[in-house]
Motif scaffolding. Structure first.
Motif, PDB file in Angstrom:
ATOM      1  N   LYS A 117       0.838  -1.201   0.000  1.00  0.00           N
ATOM      2  CA  LYS A 117       0.000   0.000   0.000  1.00  0.00           C
ATOM      3  C   LYS A 117       0.875   1.253   0.000  1.00  0.00           C
ATOM      4  CE  LYS A 117      -3.281   0.131   3.085  1.00  0.00           C
ATOM      5  NZ  LYS A 117      -4.100  -0.096   4.298  1.00  0.00           N
ATOM      6  N   GLY A 118       1.930   1.237   0.799  1.00  0.00           N
ATOM      7  CA  GLY A 118       2.844   2.377   0.867  1.00  0.00           C
ATOM      8  C   GLY A 118       3.541   2.631  -0.457  1.00  0.00           C
ATOM      9  N   LEU A 119       4.035   1.575  -1.097  1.00  0.00           N
ATOM     10  CA  LEU A 119       4.687   1.730  -2.400  1.00  0.00           C
ATOM     11  C   LEU A 119       3.718   2.309  -3.427  1.00  0.00           C
ATOM     12  CD1 LEU A 119       6.798  -1.530  -2.899  1.00  0.00           C
ATOM     13  CD2 LEU A 119       7.661   0.800  -2.590  1.00  0.00           C
ATOM     14  N   HIS A 120       2.506   1.786  -3.437  1.00  0.00           N
ATOM     15  CA  HIS A 120       1.500   2.235  -4.404  1.00  0.00           C
ATOM     16  C   HIS A 120       1.203   3.727  -4.233  1.00  0.00           C
ATOM     17  CE1 HIS A 120      -1.844   1.738  -7.191  1.00  0.00           C
ATOM     18  NE2 HIS A 120      -2.605   2.416  -6.345  1.00  0.00           N
ATOM     19  N   GLU A 165       5.147   7.607  -7.724  1.00  0.00           N
ATOM     20  CA  GLU A 165       4.358   7.997  -8.882  1.00  0.00           C
ATOM     21  C   GLU A 165       4.749   7.122 -10.072  1.00  0.00           C
ATOM     22  OE1 GLU A 165       3.600  11.979 -11.556  1.00  0.00           O
ATOM     23  OE2 GLU A 165       4.455  12.197  -9.553  1.00  0.00           O
ATOM     24  N   ASN A 166       3.773   6.717 -10.838  1.00  0.00           N
ATOM     25  CA  ASN A 166       3.933   5.842 -12.006  1.00  0.00           C
ATOM     26  C   ASN A 166       4.273   4.404 -11.645  1.00  0.00           C
ATOM     27  OD1 ASN A 166       3.201   7.723 -13.944  1.00  0.00           O
ATOM     28  ND2 ASN A 166       5.276   8.513 -14.096  1.00  0.00           N
ATOM     29  N   LEU A 167       4.069   4.037 -10.376  1.00  0.00           N
ATOM     30  CA  LEU A 167       4.159   2.635  -9.977  1.00  0.00           C
ATOM     31  C   LEU A 167       2.755   2.199  -9.580  1.00  0.00           C
ATOM     32  CD1 LEU A 167       6.516   0.419  -8.301  1.00  0.00           C
ATOM     33  CD2 LEU A 167       4.487   0.846  -6.956  1.00  0.00           C
ATOM     34  N   THR A 168       2.323   1.085 -10.118  1.00  0.00           N
ATOM     35  CA  THR A 168       1.021   0.536  -9.761  1.00  0.00           C
ATOM     36  C   THR A 168       1.209  -0.874  -9.240  1.00  0.00           C
ATOM     37  OG1 THR A 168      -0.122   1.851 -11.441  1.00  0.00           O
ATOM     38  CG2 THR A 168      -1.283  -0.077 -10.612  1.00  0.00           C
ATOM     39  N   VAL A 169       0.678  -1.119  -8.057  1.00  0.00           N
ATOM     40  CA  VAL A 169       0.622  -2.468  -7.511  1.00  0.00           C
ATOM     41  C   VAL A 169      -0.714  -3.051  -7.950  1.00  0.00           C
ATOM     42  CG1 VAL A 169       0.551  -3.860  -5.405  1.00  0.00           C
ATOM     43  CG2 VAL A 169       2.043  -1.840  -5.513  1.00  0.00           C
ATOM     44  N   ILE A 170      -0.690  -4.270  -8.450  1.00  0.00           N
ATOM     45  CA  ILE A 170      -1.912  -4.987  -8.805  1.00  0.00           C
ATOM     46  C   ILE A 170      -1.920  -6.264  -7.993  1.00  0.00           C
ATOM     47  CG2 ILE A 170      -3.242  -6.110 -10.628  1.00  0.00           C
ATOM     48  CD1 ILE A 170      -1.709  -4.309 -12.632  1.00  0.00           C
ATOM     49  N   GLY A 171      -2.900  -6.411  -7.122  1.00  0.00           N
ATOM     50  CA  GLY A 171      -3.033  -7.618  -6.316  1.00  0.00           C
ATOM     51  C   GLY A 171      -3.883  -8.640  -7.044  1.00  0.00           C
ATOM     52  N   VAL A 172      -3.356  -9.837  -7.232  1.00  0.00           N
ATOM     53  CA  VAL A 172      -4.102 -10.916  -7.876  1.00  0.00           C
ATOM     54  C   VAL A 172      -4.389 -11.969  -6.813  1.00  0.00           C
ATOM     55  CG1 VAL A 172      -4.135 -12.654  -9.713  1.00  0.00           C
ATOM     56  CG2 VAL A 172      -2.969 -10.461 -10.090  1.00  0.00           C
ATOM     57  N   ALA A 173      -5.635 -11.981  -6.337  1.00  0.00           N
ATOM     58  CA  ALA A 173      -6.041 -12.904  -5.270  1.00  0.00           C
ATOM     59  C   ALA A 173      -6.355 -14.270  -5.856  1.00  0.00           C
ATOM     60  CB  ALA A 173      -7.253 -12.342  -4.533  1.00  0.00           C
ATOM     61  N   LEU A 174      -5.727 -15.294  -5.304  1.00  0.00           N
ATOM     62  CA  LEU A 174      -5.920 -16.657  -5.794  1.00  0.00           C
ATOM     63  C   LEU A 174      -6.881 -17.463  -4.925  1.00  0.00           C
ATOM     64  CD1 LEU A 174      -2.279 -17.565  -6.900  1.00  0.00           C
ATOM     65  CD2 LEU A 174      -4.147 -16.616  -8.255  1.00  0.00           C
ATOM     66  N   PRO A 229     -14.544  -8.432   1.161  1.00  0.00           N
ATOM     67  CA  PRO A 229     -14.574  -7.920   2.534  1.00  0.00           C
ATOM     68  C   PRO A 229     -13.178  -7.803   3.156  1.00  0.00           C
ATOM     69  CG  PRO A 229     -15.694 -10.059   2.403  1.00  0.00           C
ATOM     70  CD  PRO A 229     -15.301  -9.666   1.014  1.00  0.00           C
ATOM     71  N   PHE A 230     -12.295  -8.711   2.785  1.00  0.00           N
ATOM     72  CA  PHE A 230     -10.924  -8.663   3.288  1.00  0.00           C
ATOM     73  C   PHE A 230     -10.228  -7.396   2.810  1.00  0.00           C
ATOM     74  CE2 PHE A 230      -6.394  -9.567   2.950  1.00  0.00           C
ATOM     75  CZ  PHE A 230      -6.109 -10.141   4.181  1.00  0.00           C
ATOM     76  N   ALA A 231     -10.348  -7.086   1.515  1.00  0.00           N
ATOM     77  CA  ALA A 231      -9.718  -5.888   0.941  1.00  0.00           C
ATOM     78  C   ALA A 231     -10.301  -4.622   1.559  1.00  0.00           C
ATOM     79  CB  ALA A 231      -9.894  -5.880  -0.568  1.00  0.00           C
ATOM     80  N   GLN A 232     -11.598  -4.608   1.809  1.00  0.00           N
ATOM     81  CA  GLN A 232     -12.228  -3.447   2.446  1.00  0.00           C
ATOM     82  C   GLN A 232     -11.749  -3.276   3.881  1.00  0.00           C
ATOM     83  OE1 GLN A 232     -16.406  -4.203   1.887  1.00  0.00           O
ATOM     84  NE2 GLN A 232     -16.402  -3.357  -0.190  1.00  0.00           N
ATOM     85  N   LYS A 233     -11.672  -4.371   4.613  1.00  0.00           N
ATOM     86  CA  LYS A 233     -11.237  -4.318   6.017  1.00  0.00           C
ATOM     87  C   LYS A 233      -9.814  -3.769   6.131  1.00  0.00           C
ATOM     88  CE  LYS A 233     -10.531  -7.199  10.080  1.00  0.00           C
ATOM     89  NZ  LYS A 233     -10.575  -8.551  10.629  1.00  0.00           N
ATOM     90  N   LEU A 234      -8.924  -4.172   5.211  1.00  0.00           N
ATOM     91  CA  LEU A 234      -7.538  -3.709   5.239  1.00  0.00           C
ATOM     92  C   LEU A 234      -7.335  -2.410   4.463  1.00  0.00           C
ATOM     93  CD1 LEU A 234      -5.501  -7.010   4.978  1.00  0.00           C
ATOM     94  CD2 LEU A 234      -6.061  -5.685   6.994  1.00  0.00           C
ATOM     95  N   ASP A 235      -8.405  -1.873   3.899  1.00  0.00           N
ATOM     96  CA  ASP A 235      -8.360  -0.614   3.158  1.00  0.00           C
ATOM     97  C   ASP A 235      -7.252  -0.650   2.090  1.00  0.00           C
ATOM     98  OD1 ASP A 235      -9.313   1.913   2.531  1.00  0.00           O
ATOM     99  OD2 ASP A 235      -7.934   2.928   3.906  1.00  0.00           O
ATOM    100  N   ILE A 236      -7.249  -1.724   1.309  1.00  0.00           N
ATOM    101  CA  ILE A 236      -6.247  -1.875   0.255  1.00  0.00           C
ATOM    102  C   ILE A 236      -6.512  -0.812  -0.817  1.00  0.00           C
ATOM    103  CG2 ILE A 236      -5.324  -3.407  -1.531  1.00  0.00           C
ATOM    104  CD1 ILE A 236      -5.890  -5.754   0.350  1.00  0.00           C
ATOM    105  N   ASN A 237      -5.484  -0.031  -1.113  1.00  0.00           N
ATOM    106  CA  ASN A 237      -5.618   1.121  -2.005  1.00  0.00           C
ATOM    107  C   ASN A 237      -5.172   0.857  -3.441  1.00  0.00           C
ATOM    108  OD1 ASN A 237      -2.897   0.899  -1.404  1.00  0.00           O
ATOM    109  ND2 ASN A 237      -2.571   3.089  -1.136  1.00  0.00           N
ATOM    110  N   TYR A 238      -4.809  -0.352  -3.757  1.00  0.00           N
ATOM    111  CA  TYR A 238      -4.393  -0.686  -5.115  1.00  0.00           C
ATOM    112  C   TYR A 238      -5.407  -1.646  -5.730  1.00  0.00           C
ATOM    113  CZ  TYR A 238      -2.073  -4.405  -2.378  1.00  0.00           C
ATOM    114  OH  TYR A 238      -1.772  -5.410  -1.492  1.00  0.00           O
ATOM    115  N   PRO A 239      -5.431  -1.760  -7.060  1.00  0.00           N
ATOM    116  CA  PRO A 239      -6.417  -2.624  -7.709  1.00  0.00           C
ATOM    117  C   PRO A 239      -6.245  -4.089  -7.313  1.00  0.00           C
ATOM    118  CG  PRO A 239      -5.182  -1.335  -9.347  1.00  0.00           C
ATOM    119  CD  PRO A 239      -4.562  -1.083  -8.018  1.00  0.00           C
ATOM    120  N   ILE A 240      -7.389  -4.736  -7.081  1.00  0.00           N
ATOM    121  CA  ILE A 240      -7.412  -6.165  -6.737  1.00  0.00           C
ATOM    122  C   ILE A 240      -8.181  -6.910  -7.818  1.00  0.00           C
ATOM    123  CG2 ILE A 240      -8.243  -7.902  -5.093  1.00  0.00           C
ATOM    124  CD1 ILE A 240      -5.972  -6.260  -3.945  1.00  0.00           C
ATOM    125  N   VAL A 241      -7.565  -7.978  -8.311  1.00  0.00           N
ATOM    126  CA  VAL A 241      -8.171  -8.868  -9.294  1.00  0.00           C
ATOM    127  C   VAL A 241      -8.381 -10.205  -8.592  1.00  0.00           C
ATOM    128  CG1 VAL A 241      -7.752 -10.106 -11.459  1.00  0.00           C
ATOM    129  CG2 VAL A 241      -6.997  -7.720 -11.203  1.00  0.00           C
TER     130      VAL A 241
END
Length: 190
Positions: free
Chosen positions: A98-101, A105-114, A124-136
């Protein structure tokens, strides 16, 4: 009997410190074993140079319904992070990602949940942790298959601004170790 229990407990503790699965997460012979004072900290993943190889031609849908076309993201440095809600090392690295994202600037973290249970557990997990990068959510393993074998979780793949995969990290992404490298990669493209 006491010696056996001590050995079993030590082996169990070491197993908890290693990333969720995969042969690449074990320590290699040239790495020192963690000391007692280090054993409470997770073991960072090892950065491995790969390729370069082109990022897969793939469009992914995020939790919020947006589309990410990997091939059309030229000019951005991407950290594609494969993870799962049940993976303790994955949960451990989320604040750093989250901090890196946010910070770079011009760095994007993309989380791919398996997670095989899909959106019902990931959202709900992503909302609870307030993940600020895109989640797939990759319930079917399609994204995982396109990026080649994912030997363990977490695994992070670095995609350069010109669309080349150049680094893989199996285990917790070593944020502070990699921050200067990421900044240099971003400034080289400016």
């Amino acid at each position: 009997m006491h010696r056996f229990l001590t050995l079993a407990c030590t082996a169990g503790l070491l197993a908890l410190l290693i990333a969720c699965g995969g042969d690449d997460t074990a320590q290699t012979s040239d790495q020192a074993a963690p000391s007692a004072s280090e054993s409470s900290r997770p073991i960072p993943g090892k950065v491995r140079d790969v390729g370069p190889e082109p990022v897969p031609t793939l469009t992914m849908e995020t939790l919020d319904g947006a589309s990410i076309d990997l091939a059309a993201r030229n000019g951005e440095l991407l950290l594609v992070n494969f993870w799962a809600t049940w993976c303790a090392p994955c949960r451990e690295e989320i604040p750093d990602l989250k901090g890196l994202h946010t910070d770079l600037e011009n760095l994007t973290v993309i989380g791919v949940a398996l997670d095989r249970k899909g959106r019902e557990v990931v959202e709900p997990f992503a909302q609870k942790l307030d993940i600020n990068y895109p989640i797939v959510v990759d319930e079917a393993g399609t994204v995982e298959a396109e990026f080649g074998p994912i030997p363990g979780l977490p695994t992070t793949i670095l995609v350069t601004p010109d669309g080349q995969i150049t680094k893989r990290v199996v285990g917790i992404f070593p944020t502070e170790e990699m921050r200067p490298t990421l900044k240099k990669m971003l400034s080289d493209e400016a």
